[in-house]
Design a protein around this motif. Structure first.
Motif, PDB file in Angstrom:
ATOM      1  N   ALA A 121      -4.250 -21.388   0.479  1.00  0.00           N
ATOM      2  CA  ALA A 121      -3.421 -21.426  -0.565  1.00  0.00           C
ATOM      3  C   ALA A 121      -2.447 -20.323  -0.144  1.00  0.00           C
ATOM      4  O   ALA A 121      -3.169 -19.196   0.017  1.00  0.00           O
ATOM      5  CB  ALA A 121      -4.143 -21.241  -1.893  1.00  0.00           C
ATOM      6  N   ALA A 122      -1.119 -20.310  -0.149  1.00  0.00           N
ATOM      7  CA  ALA A 122      -0.065 -19.416  -0.298  1.00  0.00           C
ATOM      8  C   ALA A 122       0.034 -18.754  -1.465  1.00  0.00           C
ATOM      9  O   ALA A 122       0.198 -19.484  -2.622  1.00  0.00           O
ATOM     10  CB  ALA A 122       0.975 -20.001   0.180  1.00  0.00           C
ATOM     11  N   THR A 123       0.086 -17.550  -1.544  1.00  0.00           N
ATOM     12  CA  THR A 123       0.463 -16.822  -2.995  1.00  0.00           C
ATOM     13  C   THR A 123       1.308 -15.372  -2.522  1.00  0.00           C
ATOM     14  O   THR A 123       1.449 -15.334  -1.343  1.00  0.00           O
ATOM     15  CB  THR A 123      -0.501 -16.200  -3.532  1.00  0.00           C
ATOM     16  OG1 THR A 123      -1.395 -15.066  -2.814  1.00  0.00           O
ATOM     17  CG2 THR A 123      -1.913 -17.185  -3.824  1.00  0.00           C
ATOM     18  N   PHE A 124       1.895 -14.999  -3.351  1.00  0.00           N
ATOM     19  CA  PHE A 124       2.850 -14.024  -3.096  1.00  0.00           C
ATOM     20  C   PHE A 124       2.053 -12.848  -2.708  1.00  0.00           C
ATOM     21  O   PHE A 124       0.910 -12.348  -3.462  1.00  0.00           O
ATOM     22  CB  PHE A 124       3.781 -13.774  -4.334  1.00  0.00           C
ATOM     23  CG  PHE A 124       4.683 -14.670  -4.877  1.00  0.00           C
ATOM     24  CD1 PHE A 124       5.012 -15.801  -3.909  1.00  0.00           C
ATOM     25  CD2 PHE A 124       4.923 -14.898  -6.256  1.00  0.00           C
ATOM     26  CE1 PHE A 124       5.932 -17.103  -4.348  1.00  0.00           C
ATOM     27  CE2 PHE A 124       5.513 -16.219  -6.611  1.00  0.00           C
ATOM     28  CZ  PHE A 124       6.222 -16.997  -5.507  1.00  0.00           C
ATOM     29  N   PRO A 125       2.506 -11.677  -2.160  1.00  0.00           N
ATOM     30  CA  PRO A 125       1.649 -10.693  -1.773  1.00  0.00           C
ATOM     31  C   PRO A 125       1.708  -9.621  -2.890  1.00  0.00           C
ATOM     32  O   PRO A 125       2.276  -9.739  -3.982  1.00  0.00           O
ATOM     33  CB  PRO A 125       2.656 -10.103  -0.850  1.00  0.00           C
ATOM     34  CG  PRO A 125       3.630 -10.835  -0.413  1.00  0.00           C
ATOM     35  CD  PRO A 125       3.889 -11.965  -1.172  1.00  0.00           C
ATOM     36  N   GLY A 126       0.766  -8.628  -2.896  1.00  0.00           N
ATOM     37  CA  GLY A 126       0.501  -7.479  -3.909  1.00  0.00           C
ATOM     38  C   GLY A 126      -0.234  -8.165  -5.170  1.00  0.00           C
ATOM     39  O   GLY A 126      -1.384  -8.837  -4.737  1.00  0.00           O
ATOM     40  N   ASN A 127       0.255  -8.063  -6.368  1.00  0.00           N
ATOM     41  CA  ASN A 127      -0.255  -8.435  -7.707  1.00  0.00           C
ATOM     42  C   ASN A 127      -1.197 -10.030  -7.464  1.00  0.00           C
ATOM     43  O   ASN A 127      -2.115 -10.280  -7.802  1.00  0.00           O
ATOM     44  CB  ASN A 127       0.498  -8.281  -8.833  1.00  0.00           C
ATOM     45  CG  ASN A 127       0.048  -6.790  -9.323  1.00  0.00           C
ATOM     46  OD1 ASN A 127      -0.552  -6.015  -8.954  1.00  0.00           O
ATOM     47  ND2 ASN A 127       0.683  -6.635 -10.506  1.00  0.00           N
TER      48      ASN A 127
ATOM     49  N   ASN B  83       6.867  -4.471  -2.745  1.00  0.00           N
ATOM     50  CA  ASN B  83       5.778  -3.770  -2.547  1.00  0.00           C
ATOM     51  C   ASN B  83       6.176  -2.485  -2.060  1.00  0.00           C
ATOM     52  O   ASN B  83       5.677  -1.275  -2.415  1.00  0.00           O
ATOM     53  CB  ASN B  83       4.788  -4.412  -1.475  1.00  0.00           C
ATOM     54  CG  ASN B  83       4.037  -5.571  -2.143  1.00  0.00           C
ATOM     55  OD1 ASN B  83       3.945  -5.491  -3.579  1.00  0.00           O
ATOM     56  ND2 ASN B  83       3.566  -6.448  -1.452  1.00  0.00           N
ATOM     57  N   SER B  84       7.521  -2.413  -1.381  1.00  0.00           N
ATOM     58  CA  SER B  84       7.771  -1.343  -0.681  1.00  0.00           C
ATOM     59  C   SER B  84       8.303  -0.345  -1.826  1.00  0.00           C
ATOM     60  O   SER B  84       7.964   0.974  -1.539  1.00  0.00           O
ATOM     61  CB  SER B  84       8.668  -1.388   0.606  1.00  0.00           C
ATOM     62  OG  SER B  84       8.205  -1.947   1.728  1.00  0.00           O
ATOM     63  N   GLN B  85       8.894  -0.935  -2.557  1.00  0.00           N
ATOM     64  CA  GLN B  85       9.532  -0.379  -3.655  1.00  0.00           C
ATOM     65  C   GLN B  85       8.521   0.413  -4.631  1.00  0.00           C
ATOM     66  O   GLN B  85       8.652   1.588  -5.090  1.00  0.00           O
ATOM     67  CB  GLN B  85      10.639  -1.078  -4.825  1.00  0.00           C
ATOM     68  CG  GLN B  85      11.579  -1.495  -3.767  1.00  0.00           C
ATOM     69  CD  GLN B  85      12.505  -2.556  -4.559  1.00  0.00           C
ATOM     70  OE1 GLN B  85      12.003  -3.609  -5.197  1.00  0.00           O
ATOM     71  NE2 GLN B  85      13.731  -2.507  -4.694  1.00  0.00           N
ATOM     72  N   MET B  86       7.489  -0.426  -4.820  1.00  0.00           N
ATOM     73  CA  MET B  86       6.193   0.011  -5.675  1.00  0.00           C
ATOM     74  C   MET B  86       5.800   1.376  -4.975  1.00  0.00           C
ATOM     75  O   MET B  86       5.399   2.358  -5.772  1.00  0.00           O
ATOM     76  CB  MET B  86       5.276  -0.856  -5.777  1.00  0.00           C
ATOM     77  CG  MET B  86       5.635  -2.210  -6.345  1.00  0.00           C
ATOM     78  SD  MET B  86       5.585  -2.233  -8.177  1.00  0.00           S
ATOM     79  CE  MET B  86       3.698  -2.323  -8.377  1.00  0.00           C
ATOM     80  N   THR B  87       5.682   1.510  -3.803  1.00  0.00           N
ATOM     81  CA  THR B  87       4.953   2.548  -3.126  1.00  0.00           C
ATOM     82  C   THR B  87       6.030   3.718  -3.163  1.00  0.00           C
ATOM     83  O   THR B  87       5.632   4.928  -3.510  1.00  0.00           O
ATOM     84  CB  THR B  87       4.963   2.436  -1.602  1.00  0.00           C
ATOM     85  OG1 THR B  87       3.866   1.269  -1.350  1.00  0.00           O
ATOM     86  CG2 THR B  87       4.457   3.483  -0.826  1.00  0.00           C
TER      87      THR B  87
END
Length: 344
Positions: free
Chosen positions: A35-41, A212-216
């Motif tokens: 199953a594909a999901t978005f990265p991160g949360n 995800n990069s922005q979150m970092t």
């Protein structure tokens, strides 16, 4: 150190995405539903919550993270042997998947939780598992609260402190269509947006590859503002960060997120079990809690105060739902034009 995304960086990312194409084949070799999901949360939440639910039903689940654009690319590259059994997509990529005959209509009778969804969430190509509400995240310790997107360009206190991503991101493209309406003649006037960036080169200092990069960068204090979903802010808050969400004065862009059954899925029974688990009250109640904080589409799930501080069920009709047909017609050209602006 903040990373500016030059054309070289874009090319490196493209090579990385190509290499990532080997991951689904490795998962296939291991067996079970892919199953594909978005990265991160999304990846973390679905692996934590749905894997045990599928295991209880006798199915093995492999969660693989991929942005919707990358999911499309991988399946289109090998439609007869799809990389994923199920896809997770917003309307823009979902429309492309339908046009290219990559997904199939589902049989609602195979989902025991189907009647727990409002009609708006009963998609013929798969159930809506949440509605992502987008806006602006900011650090109130570093910058004042912006009223909306225009403030980020018009007020000097935000200069050099805002991060953006490219047009491959749904969150970004929804913000850009809003900026096009504010500074141009309509949601498709992207030349006005590109000129806005040319006139404010400081806004290009923190262009990166993903949320995800922005979150970092936000956690490191290198940026103070970025475009995001309510779930991103909930995640930052759960980490103890000073982060707040802003509903832009021009309206909050929103996108339903659906699970789709890929044509050629190798385990259709497991795919239906996965969909059913994702819209179950048990899963949606757990995923509603921080740090995932996803809006539940199962109407048996009562909203928590934490969710209602961002959006209520009554708010849903008043959110800004972009014209994905228009976006899809222009997206490739916008991506190339934005890359050129970033490269200078």
């Amino acid at each position: 150190m903040t990373t500016r995304l030059s054309l070289r960086h874009f090319n490196i990312l493209a090579l990385g995405a190509a290499a990532a194409g080997f991951l689904p084949m490795q998962a296939r070799a291991a067996g079970g539903l892919v199953a594909a999901t978005f990265p991160g949360n999304w990846e973390d939440g679905y692996r934590r919550v749905l894997t045990p639910l599928l295991s209880e039903k006798g199915f093995d689940l492999t969660i693989l993270p991929a942005l919707a654009q990358d999911q499309l690319a991988k399946v289109m590259a090998s439609p007869d042997a799809p990389a994923f059994d199920t896809l997770l997509m917003s309307p823009g990529q979902g429309a492309v998947a339908i046009e290219n005959d990559l997904i199939q209509k589902i049989d609602p009778a195979r989902l025991s939780n189907w009647d727990k969804l409002d009609p708006a969430f009963q998609g013929e190509y798969g159930p809506t598992v949440t509605v992502e509400v987008n806006g602006i995240c900011y650090n109130p310790g570093l910058v004042p609260r912006p009223a909306g997107y225009a403030d980020l360009f018009n007020k000097p206190e935000y200069a050099g402190k805002v991060s953006w991503t490219g047009f491959g991101s749904n969150t970004a493209v929804m913000a850009y269509t809003q900026l096009a309406k504010i500074f141009g003649t309509g949601s498709d006037d992207m030349e006005a947006v590109f000129q806005l960036f040319r006139d404010h080169p400081d806004q290009l200092n923190n262009v990166v590859d993903s949320t995800n990069s922005q979150m970092t960068l936000f956690q490191q204090g290198e940026i103070a503002v970025f475009m995001c979903s309510t779930g991103n802010v909930a995640k930052l808050k759960s980490l103890g960060l000073n982060a707040e969400f802003v509903h832009p004065e021009t309206g909050s862009p929103a996108a339903p997120v659906n699970i789709h059954l890929t044509k050629g899925s190798q385990d259709v029974d497991a795919a239906y079990a996965y969909m059913d688990a994702a819209i179950s009250a048990a899963a949606q109640t757990e995923l509603m809690a921080p740090p995932t904080a996803t809006f539940p589409t199962n109407h048996d799930v009562a909203l928590t105060p934490e969710i209602e501080q961002y959006v209520t069920r009554e708010d849903l009709p008043n959110l800004v739902y972009p014209d994905w047909t228009l976006i899809n017609q222009n997206r490739d050209a916008w991506i190339r034009a934005f890359d050129a602006v970033v490269a200078g």
